[in-house]
Design an enzyme around this catalytic site. Structure first.
Site, PDB file in Angstrom:
ATOM      1  N   SER A  70       0.802  -1.214   0.000  1.00 51.18           N
ATOM      2  CA  SER A  70       0.000   0.000   0.000  1.00 51.18           C
ATOM      3  C   SER A  70       0.845   1.277   0.000  1.00 51.18           C
ATOM      4  CB  SER A  70      -0.836  -0.006   1.259  1.00 51.18           C
ATOM      5  OG  SER A  70       0.047  -0.161   2.364  1.00 51.18           O
ATOM      6  N   ARG A  71       2.167   1.129   0.134  1.00 48.43           N
ATOM      7  CA  ARG A  71       3.093   2.234   0.389  1.00 48.43           C
ATOM      8  C   ARG A  71       3.004   2.723   1.840  1.00 48.43           C
ATOM      9  NH1 ARG A  71       4.200   6.749   1.743  1.00 48.43           N
ATOM     10  NH2 ARG A  71       6.182   7.755   1.238  1.00 48.43           N
ATOM     11  N   LEU A  72       2.090   2.153   2.603  1.00 48.56           N
ATOM     12  CA  LEU A  72       2.069   2.464   4.039  1.00 48.56           C
ATOM     13  C   LEU A  72       3.049   1.507   4.718  1.00 48.56           C
ATOM     14  CD1 LEU A  72      -1.669   3.258   4.879  1.00 48.56           C
ATOM     15  CD2 LEU A  72       0.264   4.810   4.577  1.00 48.56           C
TER      16      LEU A  72
END
Ligand SMILES: Cc1cc2nc3c(=O)[nH]c(=O)nc-3n(C[C@H](O)[C@H](O)[C@H](O)COP(=O)(O)O)c2cc1C
Length: 219
Positions: A196-198
């Protein structure tokens, strides 16, 4: 090169990285990740970028190899590496012992960062480790004036031949200009990629009382 264990790598990448899930001791947490990286067959899992302060305080960085010295009876909570005590990095560390290091394990997309001060390893540990090195590396430690300008490759090969003749039939002693250092961390961060890029980031900071504070950081 050993084949990578894709199943283990998938498990590593899926493992939780959270303030609640990590070990309270960052070195124990690092050893866990390092052991997993070794078991999974990740190439050059021992390579770490070491940043020091060059002339005028400018950053200087290069790769050195992390050495797990547990088999030599050295089990301190730090990051050992070996190098030439007359190299540029050694001169820089003599001027200012502050340093930072970074590991990157491509799969499973993990990063470990540590910051702290660098100290010499005890000479007895450097002796013991040097004795475990292949003979060619032992001769190389004598032959190479690390970080100094040399006239040619032939010059280095000539040095090597002369040293092989000098030490023929006997053990190669550790050169006084070669040995270990350890980075004693006051800050260590673990980073795990998420699709998620998180991405997950957990940072440990050493507090005045000797306790580690553990916090989540924004990616
Ligand atoms: C994969 C890899 C591993 C290396 N391991 C070491 C090491 O353990 N010790 C070392 O002194 N240099 C090692 N080097 C070489 C250093 O990156 C560097 O060229 C050398 O230490 C001189 O750095 P300096 O001039 O900043 O002192 C390694 C290089 C690579 C690419």
């Amino acid at each position: 090169m050993n084949e990578m264990d894709e199943n283990l790598i998938r498990e590593m990448a899926a493992e939780a990285l959270d303030v609640a899930s990590v070990d309270g001791d960052p070195i124990a947490q690092f050893r866990r990740w390092y052991a997993q990286a070794r078991s999974a067959g990740i190439p050059r899992e021992d390579a770490m970028t070491l940043a020091t302060l060059g002339p005028g305080g400018a950053p200087a960085a290069r790769i050195v190899l992390y050495k797990d010295l547990a088999d030599l009876g050295y089990a301190e909570a730090d990051f050992p590496f070996f190098t030439n005590y007359e190299s540029d990095k050694a001169e820089q560390l003599a001027r200012d012992a502050r340093a930072a290091l970074v590991f990157h394990w491509k799969p499973p997309a993990r990063q470990v960062r540590a910051e702290g001060a660098v100290e010499f390893l005890p000479a007895g540990i450097s002796d013991a480790y040097f004795a475990t090195r292949p003979r060619g590396s032992q001769i190389g430690a004598w032959a190479s004036p690390q970080s100094r300008v040399v006239p040619s490759r032939e010059y280095l090969e000539e040095q090597e031949r002369a040293l092989e003749a000098e030490y023929a039939g006997r053990e190669v002693p550790r050169p006084p200009h070669w040995g270990g250092y350890v980075l004693k961390p006051h800050c260590i961060e673990f980073w795990q990629h998420r699709d998620s890029r998180l991405h997950d980031r957990v940072r440990y900071t050493l507090e005045a009382g000797g306790e580690w504070r553990v916090e989540r950081l924004g990616p």
